[in-house]
Design a protein around this motif. Structure first.
Motif, PDB file in Angstrom:
ATOM      1  N   LYS A 123       1.010  -1.731  -0.260  1.00  0.00           N
ATOM      2  CA  LYS A 123       0.154  -0.082   0.049  1.00  0.00           C
ATOM      3  C   LYS A 123       0.900   1.106  -0.069  1.00  0.00           C
ATOM      4  CE  LYS A 123      -2.169   1.096   3.028  1.00  0.00           C
ATOM      5  NZ  LYS A 123      -3.631   0.961   4.572  1.00  0.00           N
ATOM      6  N   LEU A 124       1.041   1.987  -1.218  1.00  0.00           N
ATOM      7  CA  LEU A 124       2.045   2.803  -1.084  1.00  0.00           C
ATOM      8  C   LEU A 124       1.119   4.560  -0.597  1.00  0.00           C
ATOM      9  CD1 LEU A 124       3.430   2.155  -4.976  1.00  0.00           C
ATOM     10  CD2 LEU A 124       4.345   1.307  -2.567  1.00  0.00           C
ATOM     11  N   VAL A 125       1.767   4.813  -0.024  1.00  0.00           N
ATOM     12  CA  VAL A 125       1.307   6.099   0.937  1.00  0.00           C
ATOM     13  C   VAL A 125       2.254   7.377   0.856  1.00  0.00           C
ATOM     14  CG1 VAL A 125       0.481   7.437   3.166  1.00  0.00           C
ATOM     15  CG2 VAL A 125       1.213   4.415   2.594  1.00  0.00           C
ATOM     16  N   ILE A 155      -3.202   6.956  -1.273  1.00  0.00           N
ATOM     17  CA  ILE A 155      -2.670   5.381  -1.026  1.00  0.00           C
ATOM     18  C   ILE A 155      -3.021   4.509  -3.425  1.00  0.00           C
ATOM     19  CG2 ILE A 155      -3.326   3.231  -0.495  1.00  0.00           C
ATOM     20  CD1 ILE A 155      -3.781   5.219   2.292  1.00  0.00           C
ATOM     21  N   ALA A 156      -1.702   4.091  -3.358  1.00  0.00           N
ATOM     22  CA  ALA A 156      -2.055   3.233  -4.350  1.00  0.00           C
ATOM     23  C   ALA A 156      -1.282   1.876  -4.190  1.00  0.00           C
ATOM     24  CB  ALA A 156      -1.320   4.184  -5.683  1.00  0.00           C
TER      25      ALA A 156
END
Lengths: 304, 684
Positions: A236-238, A245-246
């Protein structure tokens, strides 16, 4: 999952500019592709005719001219009054804009640290050549506390200013550039050091700068983690700036695709810049500053 | 098979795994400078992100694979046929003469074909299976007892060689069933009886062409019998010699004839050329047509294959031939081999040749020891007997004579008739005793009889052929008890009065009553009116013909390959050489009863006997196949074992080969892989 979190280093224990680097920089000179009018007498040839020893031209005497510049030899020969014009030497405005958004805090060393080093190095070159050096953070503030420095003796001020600089701005690049443009009207060389990671886009900001008729150099700094991300797993890229979020499941295909996207992003920036006379240079934080200055920026014509 | 609710439970598992996969909150948060590029990157993937995620998730796929494999394993998949059902096998291989017919699809012999089939079966055996190999012809042999070693089994099967013998399944079956049902004779409920062993179920494969003598008793018990017919799939036409003999001159009063019977085992009549050789000389030749099998009216409409299925209802066609050899025999100086040959080769060559021996006319030496017996003398003096026998009469005191003792010991006589007397030792020949017992305890008189009627004559015995004694009256006589194996020839109301018994290669007849009574006053009245009946000369003639064969002993007897041949040379040699048709010599030593026994008559042809080291041939004897069953090479569809008829080419019980163990192994492997992926974080 071994996440390689980017290290955040606000300040390095190492000195911003090492003596060796300074020695190397002393021999260099900032080059402007345009000839600007300076404010003060400097070491650069000016558009204006002035008082240097270098002859420029003759013109007819009109009432009110300084009699000291009349060429009496010509008057003796031709019985006409001519004024002898000399080349004027002036100083140069050298602006450095550093992106201070939180995204600059990534990489090892951080992009921000790298930007400060680079700005310091270029600023020192300017100081050595008696240019007017100003390093500003792109924080969008209307009243900049950035000093305008001249002369080699101002080096400590320059370093002190850089070390006090912090990256916590949340304004967009466009707003920050706009604020800069309003504050500074002088012409000269502008070096923009940024990672261009602005979701609202960098194009508008560059357009503002182009409109100022500055000699613009764009140095695009990317960390190694951004160029070749070493991540895997379900992530979960922040986004560090807007907490966006990606969710991704890392696969080789995704990594390949990311690299493609990055390449096209760089290509777009280069294309956009070159169309508008901006000199674009992409660099990684892995590349040392002296190497960047002595080789890449010399190739681009910023220094010689 | 699974019930519907089990199916339901199984069906729910994969969606459950999928949903768990989507629900799982296992994403690790990671702060990045900007999601800008990442968002752009996954933008197009978002359209089918679910599938993208599925596609790239090795763990999920592995989990689904494990479940799928387990589901398939639950269905118990299997296939049929490849493996043999059961765990103990008996391979019974027919190695009789007819198995050397080459009417198989590939042109190899039936035996080779059978061997190939056995190899295939051995290959299909599971590693825990045991098998044994029994080959049989006239005799049987356990070539290999139970073993799990496939290599040994194959080696033993390979070593089975074709014989030229008939086939008798009885003893092979006894061997096989005995091994399968060891404890059959023990009494389960007796306290004193110790159980031998538990019966072990086995499957017996009989590889044969079905040309087997009918098996009268067969109790398979735990044995499953499978008959694998080997041989032609279409009816073949084989012409074979089933009879070849030269008649006894005693029968025909001097004329010598050779009889041949040819058999056609095909359905169509066939014309062949035949030749008769005496020595190497072609003596006679002919072209004859042998009719095909008789087809019953019921089967007329059937096709060839259906007729074949009902082959036992259609006896093979036959043709008899007769050759007159009287003139040849008359000029013959020594025994000559006769060979009869069918000129056209066919798929079964062994029965295309038959052998016989033609002996020069020789009189039988017969000694009659009697003081006075006109009836005996009269009956022995017929013209017919004089032509074939040299009958010598001597009084009882001649028995003490050295000449007699030498001649008797050397076997000079072919038959000695003792009338109311008996020698100290038995002569080396057949004997007949009238009102006397041979020395020793084998024969006994058990009871005196007075005027007793004859109630039974054993007319099936050749000695009693055409002898009717029911009208014969006997005044005094005695009941006889003979040695083991004796046969009663004539019986009175109380028991046997004439009997024939064996004596190590010879036969003795004891008549329990005298023809003539020697009374004290010198009178010699008849004790019976037998001499007045036509049955007496017939009896005498039969005795001389049957027991007086002498040197023709062997040449007249039908010797079959594999049987032991009893040889009685003309002279009492200590050791003889027997040369087989291939020219290989074997020396045999004399038996205590002055005869020789030859056990190596494995091949058909003419064997010659001579004194050891001598080149002079003493006698010849022939060994012939001459077997109607073996010559009828049509493959039987059905094998009759006792009351059970075993169909050939049975649908072999489909051995179910389960794959669930294999699938379970795969599932385990997939699970292991999944574990590695999970722990090592291996990604595609």
């Amino acid at each position: 999952m071994a996440n390689v979190a980017p290290s955040k280093k606000n300040s390095s224990d190492e000195p911003l500019l090492s003596p060796a680097l300074l020695a190397q920089l002393e021999r260099m000179e900032l080059v402007s592709r345009k000839i600007f009018r300076g404010r003060m007498k400097g070491e650069r040839r000016s558009k204006r005719k002035g008082q240097s020893v270098e002859f420029a031209d003759f013109r007819n005497y009109v009432a009110g001219d300084d009699l000291r510049f009349i060429d009496w030899n010509m008057y003796a020969r031709l019985d006409k009054l001519f004024l002898k014009l000399f080349m004027e030497e002036e100083d140069l405005h050298f602006y450095t804009l550093i992106d201070v958004s939180p995204s600059m805090q990534f990489g090892s060393p951080t992009k921000f640290q790298y930007a400060k080093q680079l700005a310091g190095a270029l600023g020192y070159i300017g100081l050595c050549r008696a240019d007017r050096v100003k390093i500003e953070a792109l924080d969008g503030s209307r009243n900049s506390n950035a000093p305008t420095l001249r002369g080699r003796s101002s080096l400590w001020q320059l370093v002190d200013h850089l070390e006090r600089m912090e990256s916590k701005s949340t304004v967009t690049m466009t707003e920050a550039v706009k604020a800069f443009c309003l504050r500074n009207t002088g012409k000269g060389i502008l070096v923009l050091i940024t990672d261009l990671m602005d979701k609202s886009g960098y194009e508008e900001a560059l357009k503002y700068l182009v409109a100022r008729d500055l000699d613009i150099y764009l140095i695009h700094v990317l960390s190694q983690e951004e160029i070749d991300p070493d991540i895997n797993g379900d992530l979960k890229l922040v986004d560090c700036e807007d907490q966006d979020i990606a969710e991704i499941s890392v696969s080789q295909r995704l990594i390949d695709r990311y690299k493609q996207t990055l390449a096209s992003f760089i290509e777009q920036a280069r294309d956009f810049s070159s169309r508008r006379g901006i000199v674009y240079t992409m660099t990684s934080t892995e590349r040392s500053v002296d190497r960047l200055v002595s080789r890449y920026l010399r190739q681009r014509g910023l220094v010689r | 098979m699974l019930t519907w609710y089990q199916w339901l439970i199984l069906g729910v598992v994969p969606p459950l795994i999928l949903s768990l996969y989507f629900l799982k909150l296992r994403r690790v948060p990671l702060e990045v400078p900007s999601t800008y590029l990442w968002t752009k990157t996954v933008e197009d993937m978002h359209v089918n992100s679910i599938w993208q995620r599925l596609r790239k998730n090795l763990l999920l796929w592995l989990q689904l694979l494990v479940v799928l494999i387990l589901m398939i394993a639950c269905l118990r998949p299997g296939c049929t046929g490849e493996e043999l059902a059961g765990d103990r096998f008996i391979f019974l291989v027919d190695k009789s003469a007819s198995m050397s017919a080459t009417d198989t699809k590939t042109g190899i012999t039936r035996l080779e074909e059978a061997k190939n089939q056995i190899y295939t079966l051995i290959d299909r055996m599971k590693s825990s299976d045991a098998a044994m190999v029994i080959s049989f012809s006239d005799t049987e042999g356990v070539d290999q007892s139970y073993t799990k070693n496939k290599g040994t089994l194959k080696r033993k099967v390979k070593s089975i060689e074709a014989t030229q013998q008939g086939s008798d399944l009885n003893r092979a079956l006894i061997a096989a069933t005995g091994l399968a049902n060891p404890g059959r004779t023990s009494d389960k409920f007796s306290n004193t009886d110790v159980q031998v062993a538990d019966a072990l179920a086995a499957t017996m494969f009989i590889f044969s062409d079905g040309a087997i003598k009918n098996v009268s008793k067969y109790a398979p018990g735990e044995l499953t019998t499978i008959y694998q017919p080997v041989g032609a799939v279409t009816p073949v036409s084989n012409i074979g010699i089933t009879t070849f003999s030269v008649n006894d001159q005693l029968d025909t009063g001097g004329s010598v004839e050779a009889f041949v019977r040819l058999q056609n085992s095909g359905f169509e009549p066939k014309t062949v050329g035949v030749s008769l050789f005496i020595g190497d000389q072609l003596t006679d030749a002919d072209t004859v047509t042998i009719p095909g099998r008789e087809i019953s009216e019921d089967n007329l409409s059937l096709g060839a294959n259906d007729r074949l299925a009902d082959i036992d209802q259609s006896p093979p066609g036959g043709l008899s031939l007769k050759f007159d050899l009287t003139t040849v025999a008359a000029v013959l100086e020594s025994a000559a081999p006769i060979r009869f040959k069918i000129d056209e080769p066919d798929e079964y060559l062994l029965d295309n040749e038959a052998f016989c021996v033609l002996n020069p006319a020789r009189l039988t030496n017969i000694l009659v020891v009697t003081d006075y017996n006109p009836a005996l003398k009269l009956a022995s003096s017929t013209d017919r007997l004089k032509k074939i026998a040299n009958i010598e009469f001597a009084e009882r005191k001649f028995l003490e004579d050295k000449e007699y003792q030498t001649n008797a010991a050397l076997g000079v006589y072919d038959l000695v008739i003792f009338d109311q007397c008996s020698p100290k030792t038995m002569p080396a020949c057949n004997t007949v005793f009238f009102a006397a017992l041979p020395p020793g305890d084998d024969w006994k008189f058990t009871k005196d009889l007075e005027i007793t009627p004859i109630i039974y004559t054993n007319s099936s015995h050749p000695v009693m052929f055409d002898v009717q004694m029911q009208s014969v009256s006997i005044l005094n006589g005695q009941l006889i008890e003979g040695p083991k194996g004796n046969t009663s020839l004539v019986e009175s109301i109380d028991g046997p009065v004439v009997a024939i018994g064996p004596r190590s290669g010879f036969e003795d007849i004891v008549v329990g009553f005298p023809m003539i009574l020697y009374e004290e006053d010198g009178d010699t009245p008849y004790n019976t009116d037998w001499h007045k009946k036509p049955s007496f000369p017939f009896f005498m003639q039969n005795i001389i013909r049957t027991l007086g064969s002498g040197a023709r002993f062997n040449s007249l007897r039908a010797n079959r390959p594999g049987n032991s041949v009893k040889i009685k040379p003309r002279y009492p040699y200590e050791e003889i050489d027997v040369k087989n048709p291939k020219g290989r010599n074997q020396s045999i030593k004399q038996q205590p009863n002055k005869t020789f026994v030859y056990n190596q008559a494995e091949e058909t042809g003419i064997y010659s006997v001579s004194e050891k080291g001598s080149k002079e041939v003493d006698q010849l004897f022939a060994v012939n196949l001459l077997d109607r069953l073996e010559s009828d090479i049509a493959v039987r569809d059905e094998l009759k074992l006792g009351y059970e008829a075993i169909k050939g080419n049975p649908t072999r019980e489909p051995a179910r080969r389960d794959f669930w163990t294999l699938l379970a192994f795969f599932a385990l492997a997939a699970l292991t892989l999944e574990w590695i992926v999970y722990n090592r974080r291996v990604f595609i």
